[in-house]
Design an enzyme around this catalytic site. Structure first.
Site, PDB file in Angstrom:
ATOM      1  N   CYS A  88       0.845  -1.195   0.000  1.00  0.00           N
ATOM      2  CA  CYS A  88       0.000   0.000   0.000  1.00  0.00           C
ATOM      3  C   CYS A  88       0.886   1.254   0.000  1.00  0.00           C
ATOM      4  O   CYS A  88       1.629   1.475  -0.949  1.00  0.00           O
ATOM      5  CB  CYS A  88      -0.992  -0.031   1.152  1.00  0.00           C
ATOM      6  SG  CYS A  88      -2.365   1.165   0.959  1.00  0.00           S
ATOM      7  N   HIS A 196      -3.745  -4.854  -0.371  1.00  0.00           N
ATOM      8  CA  HIS A 196      -3.240  -5.406   0.885  1.00  0.00           C
ATOM      9  C   HIS A 196      -3.215  -6.933   0.790  1.00  0.00           C
ATOM     10  O   HIS A 196      -4.257  -7.574   0.960  1.00  0.00           O
ATOM     11  CB  HIS A 196      -4.135  -4.979   2.053  1.00  0.00           C
ATOM     12  CG  HIS A 196      -3.984  -3.545   2.437  1.00  0.00           C
ATOM     13  ND1 HIS A 196      -3.068  -3.114   3.371  1.00  0.00           N
ATOM     14  CD2 HIS A 196      -4.630  -2.430   1.997  1.00  0.00           C
ATOM     15  CE1 HIS A 196      -3.147  -1.800   3.509  1.00  0.00           C
ATOM     16  NE2 HIS A 196      -4.092  -1.353   2.677  1.00  0.00           N
ATOM     17  N   GLU A 198      -2.157  -8.959   2.939  1.00  0.00           N
ATOM     18  CA  GLU A 198      -2.509  -9.531   4.241  1.00  0.00           C
ATOM     19  C   GLU A 198      -4.015  -9.590   4.456  1.00  0.00           C
ATOM     20  O   GLU A 198      -4.493 -10.282   5.365  1.00  0.00           O
ATOM     21  CB  GLU A 198      -1.844  -8.731   5.375  1.00  0.00           C
ATOM     22  CG  GLU A 198      -2.469  -7.393   5.710  1.00  0.00           C
ATOM     23  CD  GLU A 198      -2.068  -6.257   4.782  1.00  0.00           C
ATOM     24  OE1 GLU A 198      -2.399  -5.100   5.097  1.00  0.00           O
ATOM     25  OE2 GLU A 198      -1.417  -6.536   3.748  1.00  0.00           O
TER      26      GLU A 198
END
Length: 216
Positions: A88, A196, A198
């Site tokens: 990001c 993202h 994650e």
């Protein structure tokens, strides 16, 4: 073997660390995963991840506020060639500068600037928030065995700005949000995702696992 996730007060650290730890287990990566604000730990690590959420200028100030960290990144990533992943705003910081609110200098690893997204469809809201598929512009180790394209896996985005590289060859993948939005950039030993990983479930874990095995 070890991975350093850089803590400079501007990252989604808990989620990032948990995702990297899970990807490491599932891909049988034996190295330690360290969340750290210590430049010496970064220097001793084999791989480096720079997360980031918020405004470009705030993240740059946060990075500069950690004594020795910018020098450690430049030395270990650009000079020593360690694999690097920006997430990001961590990806955006690789640019020469960002234009959010005012001009802020980036790390200058990727030629280009961070600009506001301008969808062709005026009904599309900014920030761009939600799930999108990826369009790969060229093969890359981070996308190995990951299904992309219209029927591919989805990545989770939340951002108002994106990195626009000067050199088209630095763009690995894009997403469509009323026009092309930069999704992955990279060259040599550095790469970054605007989305993202994650938070991107199957796609994200696969990409992180690929990063742990990447040997640029």
């Amino acid at each position: 073997m070890s991975v350093a996730i850089v803590d400079y007060g501007s990252g989604n650290l808990h989620s990032a660390a948990k995702a990297v730890e899970r990807a490491a287990r599932e891909s049988h990566y034996a190295g330690a995963v360290n969340v750290t604000s210590d430049p010496d730990v970064v220097a001793k690590s084999d791989r480096i991840i720079l997360p980031g959420v918020g405004a470009f200028a705030d993240c740059r100030r946060g990075l500069d506020a950690v004594s020795g960290m910018t020098d450690a990144l430049n030395d270990n990533v650009r000079k020593r060639g360690k694999p690097f992943l920006g997430i990001c705003v961590g990806m955006q910081l690789m640019a020469e500068h960002g234009l959010e609110h005012h001009v802020t200098e980036g790390l200058g690893w990727i030629k280009g600037e961070v600009r506001k997204i301008e969808p062709d469809d005026a009904t599309l809201k900014i920030p761009h928030m939600g799930w999108n598929t990826l369009d790969a512009l060229k093969p890359h180790a981070l996308l190995k065995d990951i299904s992309v394209g219209t029927d591919g896996l989805h990545a989770y985005f939340v951002h108002s700005y994106h990195l626009k590289p000067t050199e088209r060859l630095d763009v690995i993948a894009e997403a469509d949000y009323g026009g092309a939005v930069t999704a992955i950039v990279g060259r040599d030993n550095i790469a970054g995702t605007q989305f993202h990983p994650e938070k991107s479930q199957k796609l994200g874990l696969a990409l992180i696992a690929n990063f742990l095995k990447w040997a640029p």
